[in-house]
Design an enzyme around this catalytic site. Structure first.
Site, short mmCIF file in Angstrom:
data_model
loop_
_atom_site.label_atom_id
_atom_site.label_comp_id
_atom_site.label_asym_id
_atom_site.label_seq_id
_atom_site.Cartn_x
_atom_site.Cartn_y
_atom_site.Cartn_z
N HIS A 54 68.20 -31.58 -123.65
CA HIS A 54 67.04 -31.06 -123.98
C HIS A 54 66.62 -31.79 -126.11
O HIS A 54 67.55 -31.70 -126.33
CB HIS A 54 67.34 -28.99 -124.73
CG HIS A 54 67.48 -28.37 -123.28
ND1 HIS A 54 68.59 -28.43 -122.53
CD2 HIS A 54 66.95 -27.54 -122.59
CE1 HIS A 54 68.55 -27.82 -121.60
NE2 HIS A 54 67.17 -27.65 -121.64
N ASP A 70 68.35 -23.81 -113.67
CA ASP A 70 67.87 -24.07 -114.82
C ASP A 70 69.08 -24.40 -115.84
O ASP A 70 69.53 -24.35 -116.24
CB ASP A 70 66.80 -23.61 -114.76
CG ASP A 70 67.09 -21.79 -115.07
OD1 ASP A 70 68.00 -21.97 -115.48
OD2 ASP A 70 66.01 -21.27 -114.82
N SER A 71 68.12 -23.88 -116.90
CA SER A 71 68.48 -24.26 -118.45
C SER A 71 69.08 -23.21 -118.64
O SER A 71 70.05 -23.15 -119.55
CB SER A 71 68.00 -24.71 -119.52
OG SER A 71 66.82 -25.58 -119.78
#
Length: 202
Positions: free
Chosen positions: A74, A117-118
């Site tokens: 990120h 995912d995140s």
């Protein structure tokens, strides 16, 4: 992390890939020599017709790929520290694809992949990928590529509604091993993720 969710998502993605439109299955297989398709130059047509043809040829190729997600970074310049601390950046998962190199040594693939995912939720993605490849003359086995993927994904926070996701692609390859990555653009505290995976051709 729920490994059963990953396995289930991969199975569903594989089933979708195996039951894609009959137009893909009806295209005759092309000859293969040393990992490269023996093809005539691409037929004339509009962009959509060329895309469908390339997807069809990749689908009928005997060459296969394994995808292993390795990192989701990120962008630190676009996120608060609190958000970064709460996000998962180890996207455990797996994927499968069929690929070919065309008469210009460019890479085409159809693939399905599922990963965490995140937010540590399973995210499936499937699509078509294309990269223009550069082969350094004095570096045998090396390829460098840049291109795009036209894909569909689905996320937990959107109730797994299918979402279109066109993205850029770049890769560094040595023989059958490739490190491939994309950048997912976004706004502050949303998106702006560098997603990287390993691709093994077999």
């Amino acid at each position: 992390m729920n490994y059963k969710d990953i396995i289930n998502a991969c199975i569903l993605s594989g089933v979708f890939l195996l039951h894609s439109p009959s137009a893909l299955a009806d295209t005759p297989s092309v000859g293969v020599s040393k990992g490269q398709e023996s093809l005539q130059p691409a037929a004339e047509g509009n962009l959509w017709q060329r895309l469908i043809r390339n997807v069809s040829l990749a689908w009928n190729s005997p060459h296969q790929e394994l995808y292993i997600p390795v990192n989701t970074w990120h962008n630190r310049w676009t996120y608060d520290d609190e958000k970064i601390a709460s996000y998962n950046e180890r996207p455990w998962g797996v994927g499968y694809g069929k690929y070919r190199y065309d008469e210009d040594n460019n890479w085409h693939s159809v693939y399905a992949m599922a990963f965490m995912d995140s937010h540590n939720r399973v995210e499936p993605i499937l699509g078509y990928g294309y990269q223009k490849m550069w082969i350094p003359g004095e570096r045998e086995g090396w390829r460098f590529g840049a291109g795009f993927t036209a894909s569909i994904t689905a996320r937990y926070e959107y109730h797994y509604i299918p979402l279109p996701l066109p993205l850029p692609l770049i890769s560094i390859e040595y023989n059958r091993l490739s490190l491939q990555t994309t950048y997912i653009p976004g706004t502050y505290n949303n998106g702006n993720v560098l997603f990287t995976w390993i691709r093994w051709q077999f």
